[in-house]
Design an enzyme around this catalytic site. Structure first.
Site, PDB file in Angstrom:
ATOM      1  N   HIS A 331      -7.036   5.545  -7.921  1.00 27.88           N
ATOM      2  CA  HIS A 331      -6.510   7.059  -7.575  1.00 27.88           C
ATOM      3  C   HIS A 331      -7.764   7.793  -6.764  1.00 27.88           C
ATOM      4  O   HIS A 331      -8.827   7.571  -7.111  1.00 27.88           O
ATOM      5  CB  HIS A 331      -6.186   7.967  -9.062  1.00 27.88           C
ATOM      6  CG  HIS A 331      -5.322   8.932  -8.805  1.00 27.88           C
ATOM      7  ND1 HIS A 331      -6.064  10.116  -8.327  1.00 27.88           N
ATOM      8  CD2 HIS A 331      -3.902   9.369  -8.976  1.00 27.88           C
ATOM      9  CE1 HIS A 331      -5.154  11.010  -8.183  1.00 27.88           C
ATOM     10  NE2 HIS A 331      -3.851  10.605  -8.571  1.00 27.88           N
ATOM     11  N   ASP A 388       1.998   5.872 -11.903  1.00 29.59           N
ATOM     12  CA  ASP A 388       3.160   5.018 -11.218  1.00 29.59           C
ATOM     13  C   ASP A 388       3.016   3.616 -12.122  1.00 29.59           C
ATOM     14  O   ASP A 388       3.994   2.729 -11.831  1.00 29.59           O
ATOM     15  CB  ASP A 388       2.810   4.598  -9.857  1.00 29.59           C
ATOM     16  CG  ASP A 388       3.089   6.070  -9.111  1.00 29.59           C
ATOM     17  OD1 ASP A 388       2.428   6.538  -8.358  1.00 29.59           O
ATOM     18  OD2 ASP A 388       4.149   6.712  -9.345  1.00 29.59           O
TER      19      ASP A 388
HETATM   20  C1  SDX Z   1       0.200   8.967  -6.572  1.00 30.97           C
HETATM   21  O1  SDX Z   1      -3.114  12.102  -5.096  1.00 30.97           O
HETATM   22  C2  SDX Z   1      -2.322  12.271  -6.140  1.00 30.97           C
HETATM   23  O2  SDX Z   1      -2.547  12.911  -7.121  1.00 30.97           O
HETATM   24  C3  SDX Z   1      -1.070  11.358  -6.297  1.00 30.97           C
HETATM   25  C4  SDX Z   1      -0.339  11.256  -7.306  1.00 30.97           C
HETATM   26  C5  SDX Z   1       0.285  12.568  -7.519  1.00 30.97           C
HETATM   27  O3  SDX Z   1       0.394  12.803  -8.910  1.00 30.97           O
HETATM   28  O4  SDX Z   1       0.823  13.154  -6.713  1.00 30.97           O
HETATM   29  O5  SDX Z   1      -1.234  11.121  -8.565  1.00 30.97           O
HETATM   30  C6  SDX Z   1       0.695  10.199  -7.129  1.00 30.97           C
HETATM   31  O6  SDX Z   1       0.276   8.941  -5.348  1.00 30.97           O
HETATM   32  C7  SDX Z   1      -0.576   7.792  -7.418  1.00 30.97           C
HETATM   33  C8  SDX Z   1      -1.145   6.671  -6.514  1.00 30.97           C
HETATM   34  C9  SDX Z   1      -0.143   5.706  -6.308  1.00 30.97           C
HETATM   35  N1  SDX Z   1      -0.258   4.603  -5.449  1.00 30.97           N
HETATM   36  C10 SDX Z   1      -0.793   3.568  -5.675  1.00 30.97           C
HETATM   37  O7  SDX Z   1      -0.759   2.995  -6.917  1.00 30.97           O
HETATM   38  C11 SDX Z   1      -1.077   2.440  -4.711  1.00 30.97           C
HETATM   39  C12 SDX Z   1      -2.243   1.594  -4.910  1.00 30.97           C
HETATM   40  N2  SDX Z   1      -3.337   2.404  -5.141  1.00 30.97           N
HETATM   41  C13 SDX Z   1      -4.263   2.409  -3.903  1.00 30.97           C
HETATM   42  O8  SDX Z   1      -3.661   2.227  -2.481  1.00 30.97           O
HETATM   43  C14 SDX Z   1      -5.330   3.561  -3.942  1.00 30.97           C
HETATM   44  O9  SDX Z   1      -5.831   3.335  -4.925  1.00 30.97           O
HETATM   45  C15 SDX Z   1      -4.861   4.990  -3.648  1.00 30.97           C
HETATM   46  C16 SDX Z   1      -4.105   5.040  -2.375  1.00 30.97           C
HETATM   47  C17 SDX Z   1      -4.359   5.469  -4.682  1.00 30.97           C
HETATM   48  C18 SDX Z   1      -6.169   5.984  -3.621  1.00 30.97           C
HETATM   49  O10 SDX Z   1      -6.833   5.336  -2.312  1.00 30.97           O
HETATM   50  P1  SDX Z   1      -8.490   5.894  -1.866  1.00 30.97           P
HETATM   51  O11 SDX Z   1      -8.630   6.988  -2.861  1.00 30.97           O
HETATM   52  O12 SDX Z   1      -8.247   6.024  -0.370  1.00 30.97           O
HETATM   53  O13 SDX Z   1      -9.391   4.336  -2.215  1.00 30.97           O
HETATM   54  P2  SDX Z   1      -9.672   3.522  -1.550  1.00 30.97           P
HETATM   55  O14 SDX Z   1      -8.313   2.718  -0.845  1.00 30.97           O
HETATM   56  O15 SDX Z   1     -10.666   3.968  -0.664  1.00 30.97           O
HETATM   57  O16 SDX Z   1     -10.262   2.311  -2.422  1.00 30.97           O
HETATM   58  C19 SDX Z   1     -11.451   2.387  -2.966  1.00 30.97           C
HETATM   59  C20 SDX Z   1     -11.789   1.061  -3.063  1.00 30.97           C
HETATM   60  C21 SDX Z   1     -11.317   0.076  -2.161  1.00 30.97           C
HETATM   61  O17 SDX Z   1     -12.424  -0.892  -2.147  1.00 30.97           O
HETATM   62  P3  SDX Z   1     -14.016  -0.912  -1.316  1.00 30.97           P
HETATM   63  O18 SDX Z   1     -13.427  -0.730   0.136  1.00 30.97           O
HETATM   64  O19 SDX Z   1     -14.644  -0.045  -1.976  1.00 30.97           O
HETATM   65  O20 SDX Z   1     -14.345  -2.439  -1.488  1.00 30.97           O
HETATM   66  O21 SDX Z   1     -10.777   0.556  -4.236  1.00 30.97           O
HETATM   67  C22 SDX Z   1     -10.060  -0.589  -3.799  1.00 30.97           C
HETATM   68  C23 SDX Z   1     -10.163  -0.320  -2.137  1.00 30.97           C
HETATM   69  O22 SDX Z   1      -9.954  -1.563  -1.544  1.00 30.97           O
HETATM   70  N3  SDX Z   1      -8.727  -0.242  -4.363  1.00 30.97           N
HETATM   71  C24 SDX Z   1      -8.024  -1.097  -4.581  1.00 30.97           C
HETATM   72  C25 SDX Z   1      -6.761  -0.327  -5.143  1.00 30.97           C
HETATM   73  N4  SDX Z   1      -7.115   0.923  -4.825  1.00 30.97           N
HETATM   74  C26 SDX Z   1      -8.271   1.057  -4.410  1.00 30.97           C
HETATM   75  N5  SDX Z   1      -8.034  -2.631  -4.266  1.00 30.97           N
HETATM   76  C27 SDX Z   1      -6.760  -3.003  -4.987  1.00 30.97           C
HETATM   77  N6  SDX Z   1      -5.757  -2.221  -5.447  1.00 30.97           N
HETATM   78  C28 SDX Z   1      -5.665  -1.226  -5.611  1.00 30.97           C
HETATM   79  N7  SDX Z   1      -4.622  -0.531  -6.020  1.00 30.97           N
END
Ligand code: SDX
Length: 454
Positions: A331, A388
């Site tokens: 998140h 989710d």
């Molecule tokens: C919702 O904003 C809100 O409040 C949203 C929400 C709401 O109520 O409206 O809470 C609802 O959208 C919840 C999120 C649902 N999405 C998912 O579950 C999809 C999977 N999650 C990721 O795609 C990610 O965690 C996000 C999109 C939720 C957040 O993305 P960020 O903040 O841009 O994080 P990032 O991609 O920069 O990740 C930071 C690190 C990265 O690794 P490094 O580059 O540091 O090595 O964490 C890793 C990412 O690769 N990472 C993940 C991951 N989420 C982050 N790696 C594997 N699986 C994941 N799910």
């Protein structure tokens, strides 16, 4: 190292409108020095102690912009609606902890709270419920729209199109629309979105529409419209009504997430409320946002179908060259357990105990969570289950197909979107949102006639 000559400040830009000072007086300042000039920027403090540096006059004063591509370090507004404490896993809706609202309130009360600013009295709730019932029917001409969608049309496509079409049937809210008319439009949206959602499902399974009835509460009505049919004796159970109330409350608002920001962005142009909500629906659809609840179930189904061991799932999630993500994890704000996921997990456990969640998907979800939370790679990145991760398992147990999961998210988020649209319109510091960029394209190129192009 030779000192570069101090650059002349960017030529004085045409006078830009000064960004209006917010209500909070600056408690301190942050000093920015550039091109030999100093600029003391006001630092504002929110009621929960979070601080922001007001850079609204940066371009006017220094001729430069702040660069923050995903807005991860940017506050686009001041808001009194929802507070998310990402470090401690706290969520307040209009000051009420999500745990209390999920335990004690109904979704209609929380919708009223978000839209009107406080929990309703008995009389206010009764009038709000009457308005919701009064406006639950769809215009007969709109019912005909459903027939033109193909069987496999995703309900989010139908929802976004039908919502914006409401503007063709009902009056728009203008900037000077009175409160009474705004209340009618708000309840019209809250009620008709529920009907559109149910009708889009019935259309997708080729069954006749079941109309809303004044006999039922908001959630009971929706379950009835979804699962009643001319040949079934379906009656929504008290347990399912209670669970759906909780789930819609968990999704009701979450400050400046992508879809709410889309609603505010579109609203800042003066577009009507229906258009703004349709923009929110489209933004929510993405698998990184509200579409994640459907993506989680598809991920779990694939893990089971392909018999992928949990350690292999985590290995792939860490592998940047692999397009795989652990959906429902991570998140932007929460760097600890999402409080909504905690509540959803408890509901899941209740349904597992009652034998309503069976089969491998629930077990795999629990195994994945346990393994990820114990894995240093996930710990270093503060990756926890988000709202989710468990909700799809619950929706399945209630009988919803996975294509409806994000529609349910939209149904829950609707009062939050409306509250932010109202707040944005009433905020004197809000103008049309028009972010800048910094240009990295070609300079002036000579035009080459087509006959000479190679
Ligand atoms: C919702 O904003 C809100 O409040 C949203 C929400 C709401 O109520 O409206 O809470 C609802 O959208 C919840 C999120 C649902 N999405 C998912 O579950 C999809 C999977 N999650 C990721 O795609 C990610 O965690 C996000 C999109 C939720 C957040 O993305 P960020 O903040 O841009 O994080 P990032 O991609 O920069 O990740 C930071 C690190 C990265 O690794 P490094 O580059 O540091 O090595 O964490 C890793 C990412 O690769 N990472 C993940 C991951 N989420 C982050 N790696 C594997 N699986 C994941 N799910």
């Amino acid at each position: 190292m030779t000192k570069k000559p101090a650059r002349k400040p960017a030529s004085a830009k045409p006078a830009r409108k000064a960004a209006k000072a917010p209500a909070e007086a600056a408690t301190e300042t942050a000093r920015l020095e550039l091109d030999g000039r100093r600029l003391d920027l006001p630092v504002l403090t929110g009621t929960q102690g979070e601080r922001v540096i007001h850079v609204g006059n940066l371009r006017r004063e220094l001729g430069v912009s702040a660069y923050d591509p995903a807005l991860a370090s940017t506050a686009v507004c001041r808001s009194g609606i929802t507070y998310v404490d990402g470090a401690n896993g706290r969520l307040l809706l209009r000051g009420y902890p999500i745990e209390d609202l999920a335990q004690h309130a109904t979704f209609v009360e929380v919708a009223y709270l978000l839209v009107h600013g406080d929990l309703p009295t008995l009389e206010q709730r009764s009038r709000f419920s009457d308005l919701l019932n009064q406006h639950s029917m769809l215009h007969e001409n709109m019912r005909n729209f459903f027939g033109n969608y193909p069987e496999g049309a995703h309900p989010m496509a139908v929802l976004s199109a039908m919502v914006v079409s409401l503007s063709s049937f009902y009056p728009e809210i203008k900037l000077d629309t009175d409160r009474e008319e705004i209340d009618i439009t708000v309840t019209r949206l809250l009620s008709k979105l529920r009907t559109i959602a149910a009708f889009s499902y019935k259309k997708s399974i080729g069954e006749p529409f079941i109309d809303p009835s004044h006999r039922y509460s908001y959630c009971e009505n929706f379950l009835n419209m979804m699962f009643q049919s001319p040949v079934s004796r379906y009656a929504a159970s008290a347990e399912d009504v209670a669970i759906l109330n909780k789930l819609l409350i968990l999704h009701a608002d979450h400050e400046q997430n992508a879809s709410t920001t889309a609603v505010r962005m579109v609203g800042s142009t003066g577009a009507n409320l229906y258009a703004c909500i349709s923009a929110g629906v489209c933004a929510l659809w993405g698998p990184l946002h509200g579409g994640a609840n459907q993506a989680v179930i598809e991920m779990l189904e694939r893990i089971v179908r392909e018999k992928i061991p949990v350690p292999e799932v985590l290995r792939r999630a860490k592998d940047k060259t692999d397009g795989f993500r652990l959906m429902g994890f991570g998140h932007r704000i929460y760097k600890t357990y999402d409080p909504r996921a905690r509540i959803a997990k408890a509901i899941c456990s209740q349904l597992v105990r009652k034998g309503r969640i069976t089969g491998p998907l629930g077990e795999i979800a629990l195994e994945l969570e346990e393994a990820a939370l114990a894995d240093p790679w996930f710990q270093e990145r503060h990756l926890y289950p988000n709202v989710d991760f468990y909700t799809g398992l619950i929706y399945r147990a209630l009988g919803f197909p996975k294509e409806m999961f994000t529609v349910l998210f939209a149904l829950g988020r609707l009062p939050g979107w409306i509250a932010h649209w109202q707040e944005m319109r009433a905020d004197p510091s809000q103008r049309i949102m028009r972010p800048g960029q910094y240009y990295v394209g070609p300079s002036r190129l000579p035009y080459v006639p087509i006959a000479k192009r190679r």
